[in-house]
Scaffold this motif. Structure first.
Motif, PDB file in Angstrom:
ATOM      1  N   HIS A   6       0.811  -1.191  -0.075  1.00 34.26           N
ATOM      2  CA  HIS A   6      -0.173  -0.002   0.052  1.00 34.26           C
ATOM      3  C   HIS A   6       0.876   1.546  -0.010  1.00 34.26           C
ATOM      4  N   VAL A   7       0.127   2.236  -0.380  1.00 31.13           N
ATOM      5  CA  VAL A   7       1.034   3.396  -0.261  1.00 31.13           C
ATOM      6  C   VAL A   7      -0.087   4.562   0.210  1.00 31.13           C
ATOM      7  N   GLN A   8       0.302   5.413   1.052  1.00 32.42           N
ATOM      8  CA  GLN A   8      -0.426   6.476   1.609  1.00 32.42           C
ATOM      9  C   GLN A   8      -0.262   7.922   0.669  1.00 32.42           C
ATOM     10  N   LEU A   9      -1.350   8.613   0.533  1.00 33.14           N
ATOM     11  CA  LEU A   9      -1.504   9.807  -0.429  1.00 33.14           C
ATOM     12  C   LEU A   9      -1.833  10.921   0.434  1.00 33.14           C
ATOM     13  N   LEU A  10      -1.151  12.172   0.633  1.00 31.85           N
ATOM     14  CA  LEU A  10      -1.410  13.208   1.058  1.00 31.85           C
ATOM     15  C   LEU A  10      -1.492  13.084   2.557  1.00 31.85           C
ATOM     16  N   ARG A  11      -2.603  12.399   2.980  1.00 30.75           N
ATOM     17  CA  ARG A  11      -2.416  12.485   4.688  1.00 30.75           C
ATOM     18  C   ARG A  11      -1.682  10.910   5.133  1.00 30.75           C
ATOM     19  N   ARG A  12      -1.512  10.796   6.319  1.00 31.17           N
ATOM     20  CA  ARG A  12      -0.678   9.858   6.849  1.00 31.17           C
ATOM     21  C   ARG A  12      -1.069   9.318   8.095  1.00 31.17           C
ATOM     22  N   ILE A  13      -1.104   7.948   8.264  1.00 35.08           N
ATOM     23  CA  ILE A  13      -1.217   7.038   9.296  1.00 35.08           C
ATOM     24  C   ILE A  13       0.487   6.898   9.834  1.00 35.08           C
ATOM     25  N   ALA A  14       0.637   7.385  10.903  1.00 34.73           N
ATOM     26  CA  ALA A  14       2.163   7.691  11.298  1.00 34.73           C
ATOM     27  C   ALA A  14       2.875   5.989  11.426  1.00 34.73           C
ATOM     28  N   SER A  15       1.987   5.030  11.828  1.00 33.05           N
ATOM     29  CA  SER A  15       2.475   3.613  12.162  1.00 33.05           C
ATOM     30  C   SER A  15       2.837   3.051  10.850  1.00 33.05           C
ATOM     31  N   LEU A  16       2.312   3.521   9.619  1.00 30.83           N
ATOM     32  CA  LEU A  16       2.581   2.712   8.553  1.00 30.83           C
ATOM     33  C   LEU A  16       3.794   3.529   7.702  1.00 30.83           C
ATOM     34  N   LYS A  22      10.093  -2.099   5.341  1.00 38.30           N
ATOM     35  CA  LYS A  22      11.597  -1.803   5.243  1.00 38.30           C
ATOM     36  C   LYS A  22      11.811  -0.549   4.256  1.00 38.30           C
ATOM     37  N   ASP A  23      12.786   0.091   4.671  1.00 43.78           N
ATOM     38  CA  ASP A  23      13.439   1.124   4.011  1.00 43.78           C
ATOM     39  C   ASP A  23      11.829   1.817   3.288  1.00 43.78           C
ATOM     40  N   GLN A  37       0.637 -11.473  14.604  1.00 44.25           N
ATOM     41  CA  GLN A  37       0.203  -9.964  14.391  1.00 44.25           C
ATOM     42  C   GLN A  37       1.559  -9.245  14.489  1.00 44.25           C
ATOM     43  N   SER A  38       2.557  -9.618  15.224  1.00 46.56           N
ATOM     44  CA  SER A  38       3.865  -9.056  15.335  1.00 46.56           C
ATOM     45  C   SER A  38       4.633  -9.095  13.726  1.00 46.56           C
ATOM     46  N   LEU A  39       4.139 -10.301  13.352  1.00 48.35           N
ATOM     47  CA  LEU A  39       4.821 -10.479  11.843  1.00 48.35           C
ATOM     48  C   LEU A  39       4.156  -9.721  11.160  1.00 48.35           C
ATOM     49  N   ALA A  40       2.905  -9.484  11.136  1.00 45.56           N
ATOM     50  CA  ALA A  40       2.191  -8.507  10.142  1.00 45.56           C
ATOM     51  C   ALA A  40       2.785  -7.263  10.353  1.00 45.56           C
ATOM     52  N   HIS A  41       2.694  -6.641  11.541  1.00 47.59           N
ATOM     53  CA  HIS A  41       3.277  -5.457  11.799  1.00 47.59           C
ATOM     54  C   HIS A  41       4.522  -5.156  10.939  1.00 47.59           C
ATOM     55  N   LEU A  42       5.310  -6.224  10.871  1.00 45.15           N
ATOM     56  CA  LEU A  42       6.702  -6.051  10.224  1.00 45.15           C
ATOM     57  C   LEU A  42       6.572  -6.054   8.651  1.00 45.15           C
ATOM     58  N   GLY A  43       5.454  -6.235   8.047  1.00 45.58           N
ATOM     59  CA  GLY A  43       4.896  -6.197   6.768  1.00 45.58           C
ATOM     60  C   GLY A  43       5.254  -7.594   6.058  1.00 45.58           C
ATOM     61  N   ILE A  44       5.253  -8.714   6.885  1.00 46.42           N
ATOM     62  CA  ILE A  44       5.430  -9.777   5.937  1.00 46.42           C
ATOM     63  C   ILE A  44       3.907 -10.451   5.877  1.00 46.42           C
ATOM     64  N   HIS A  45       3.871 -10.659   4.410  1.00 47.02           N
ATOM     65  CA  HIS A  45       2.480 -11.048   4.075  1.00 47.02           C
ATOM     66  C   HIS A  45       2.156 -12.619   4.475  1.00 47.02           C
ATOM     67  N   LEU A  46       1.105 -12.703   5.468  1.00 45.48           N
ATOM     68  CA  LEU A  46       0.834 -13.787   5.844  1.00 45.48           C
ATOM     69  C   LEU A  46      -0.308 -14.775   4.974  1.00 45.48           C
ATOM     70  N   PRO A  47      -0.058 -15.953   5.102  1.00 46.64           N
ATOM     71  CA  PRO A  47      -1.423 -16.705   4.458  1.00 46.64           C
ATOM     72  C   PRO A  47      -2.340 -16.413   5.081  1.00 46.64           C
ATOM     73  N   MET A  48      -3.435 -16.297   4.566  1.00 42.35           N
ATOM     74  CA  MET A  48      -4.763 -15.748   4.950  1.00 42.35           C
ATOM     75  C   MET A  48      -5.680 -17.070   5.622  1.00 42.35           C
ATOM     76  N   ILE A  49      -6.255 -16.371   6.578  1.00 38.73           N
ATOM     77  CA  ILE A  49      -7.272 -17.389   7.438  1.00 38.73           C
ATOM     78  C   ILE A  49      -8.325 -17.942   6.500  1.00 38.73           C
ATOM     79  N   THR A  50      -8.605 -19.415   6.390  1.00 45.17           N
ATOM     80  CA  THR A  50      -9.734 -19.568   5.840  1.00 45.17           C
ATOM     81  C   THR A  50     -10.484 -20.397   6.759  1.00 45.17           C
ATOM     82  N   ILE A  51     -11.901 -20.917   6.294  1.00 46.68           N
ATOM     83  CA  ILE A  51     -12.832 -21.815   6.979  1.00 46.68           C
ATOM     84  C   ILE A  51     -12.158 -22.867   7.506  1.00 46.68           C
TER      85      ILE A  51
END
Lengths: 355, 355
Positions: A156-166, A328-329, B6-20
């Motif tokens: 994803h990319v944010q435009l104009l406005r910004r969520i700081a955590s991203l 990352k970066d 969740q912490s992995l997600a926060h690091l931007g690692i794309h997780l396999p999606m949860i399914t039924i």
DNA sequence: TTAGCCTGCGCGAACGTTCGCGCAAAATGC
DNA sequence: GCATTTTGCGCGAACGTTCGCGCAGGCTAA
């Protein structure tokens, strides 16, 4: 047979779609061979590829994107989330993105958030469900935590406005923009400058900060009764002008800190028949078609929307191609605005009071 | 475990999606039971449904739209094809459709055709591939046959412009619009009326027809040198004004027959410093923000975009729900325009010549 | 001649969801 | 107390595509 099908279609009967299975049966080939032929696999002979191509066109085959996505592929869908597409800026953004992505094989979908955090979250949920490849978002004022969490899971990319955590963000140098506007007026000799702007968004706060900085650096006192802060809406702009007039405060110039506020202020000044720039000078925020028409021509801050949108598009495509870890970066680009000087600003004629 | 993810997600690692499947494993239920619980099947106990709901939220489950579509369901995607989203009209259309469809569980995607038949066809191919549920289209001038064929296969509504071979259409009474404009000028006493308009689109031809009809019915002669036909673009408008001026033809009024042409003409009149309505009167086509600002205020034809777009949305939703055959009892709605009289039109002051 | 490689294609599983069918157990009807 | 219905859930197939693997037949190299 084919003719029959076509005439049925013409009657509006929804036909079962043609699949590679149909092509395989038609040519006496296996499903996998047809599939590989269509994706130009090196292990398939040129002759077979041509036969498959011909049959595909003849039968009117269109690949089923859903099946491809389910196999783990990308949906080739990029979504744009904006508060309001009727805005000339956001519609410009949509246009640039749509044409830009198309040439790379991606398709743009549109989500209107209306600056409502709940609607924004709901839209994001749908996009996650649709497995969009990427997202370009102009975040709302107070995004939900879940919105940010979902965003962090996909490119994803944010435009104009910004969520700081991203991470990735393309924005404007909001603070410097207003500094430029103020310095222009200060240079003309103005001392009593009113500021009508937004204080609900981080961008709005940065602009207001710019106003304070410019005034302070110029050694001018800020008259708090000339500072009107509110939501970035047209209505607030018109009301602010009323307050300014009723207060009978000696302002010789106005700076507006948001696009719609500028529109409201300009409209109201016209309605009250205030002479610009004789009675008062004004610097607007955001340039577009009407700023040229309005009154004597509006001196205004031109926003480099095309540039940052293009940058945004290229960066997202880069992310999608390299599929590197987001975060990352992170790419943070701050673009400068340009002051377009027209005839709504002049030296203060006297210590005339706006009333 | 969940925290780790969740912490992995926060690091931007794309997780396999949860399914039924994951939910089923978590609760010790079968896949089908979980599936039914999520779709509120009557044969599943309330208790199980609640357990599944809880687990789904806890694990952050989002349904995979692709899988659902592949099973034969709808994509819940409705696509809007317009020539240029930067137009204030089309962006208004996009906004209304997006918000309108959203409340019904549909999502809007955007395709820019740029009035290019090939690009239009290409876009339609992608939409067919994505199995969109429905299409709202403003067709290009000369659509490809294949475009019409694809459209005929899925629920769709045409907006403003029209491919004759297809059914449902929401448009304007283009001919009557210009008749109204002409009659207004004729009523003011104008006899030498210039028409600057489009002749490439059927809508443009209808408008020109309206001009001829109004003039004929009023017993006025049409001076062909005052009729300038071209593409509906801004540039043509400015050029047309130049021609009109250079020809030194005695026109006391102008009618413009397209939105962008109006913009070009208005811009050029301002630039040449032509006094409106003293030297010449003008009736524009299409109302919006700038028409109020321009010069003395532009007398113009207000198009009921909101109305026809809303009608369009409702009708398409109706089609999608009842899934009846397209082509049967096609819905054709022709909406009237409204003449908004401002100060760009007045009685001709004399037989003064525009030069 | 034999071992190994390349070419051209088929088999079958997997993706996540939905849904018809089946099968117990519980609830109901007489 | 037996027959029948209802309730609650599981099994497995299907949707259309992709892709690893396997398998012939022809080719090259030693």
């Amino acid at each position: 047979m084919l003719l029959l099908l076509q005439s049925l279609a013409h009657l509006g009967i929804h036909l079962p779609m043609i699949t590679i299975k149909d092509i395989a049966r038609e040519l006496g080939l296996s499903i996998s061979t047809v599939g590989r032929a269509l994706t130009d696999h090196p292990r398939i002979s040129r002759e077979t590829k041509e036969r498959v191509q011909e049959a595909a066109e003849r039968l009117g085959y269109v690949a089923n994107t859903a099946a491809r996505v389910m196999r783990g592929g990308s949906s080739h869908l990029i979504s744009l989330l904006v508060p309001d597409i009727r805005s000339e800026f956001y519609s410009m953004v949509a246009h640039i993105l749509s044409t830009g992505f198309e040439s790379e094989g991606y398709h743009l979908t549109l989500s209107i958030t209306d600056d409502d955090p709940n609607r924004e979250m709901q839209q994001m949920r749908e996009l996650m469900s649709a497995r969009v490849a990427g997202v370009v978002i102009v975040p709302s004022a107070n995004p939900r935590r879940e919105t940010a969490e979902m965003l962090s899971k996909i490119p994803h990319v944010q435009l104009l406005r910004r969520i700081a955590s991203l991470g990735d963000w393309f924005g404007l140098d909001d603070e410097q923009a207003i500094v430029d506007a103020a310095n222009h007026l200060i240079g003309l000799g103005h001392k009593k400058i009113a500021y009508i702007g937004d204080n609900t968004f981080p961008t709005g706060k940065a602009r207001y900060k710019g106003f304070r900085r410019a005034m302070t650096e110029a050694g001018l006192k800020i008259d708090d009764s000339l500072v009107l802060l509110g939501p970035p809406e047209l209505k607030f702009g018109t009301e602010a002008v009323h307050k300014l007039v009723q207060g009978r405060k000696p302002a010789t110039a106005i700076i507006t800190g948001a696009v719609l506020v500028t529109l409201g202020v300009a409209e109201q000044l016209s309605k009250l028949n205030v002479k610009v720039p004789n009675q008062i000078s004004i610097v607007g925020f955001g340039d577009g078609p009407w700023q040229r028409w309005w009154g004597p021509g509006l001196t205004t801050l031109k926003l480099p929307i095309e540039e940052i949108t293009t940058g945004c598009a290229l960066w997202l495509l880069h992310r999608l191609k390299t599929s590197r870890q987001q975060g990352k970066d992170p790419h943070i680009a701050v673009s400068p605005t340009t002051l377009v000087i027209r005839n709504s600003t002049a030296a203060p004629k006297s210590t005339r009071v706006l009333r």
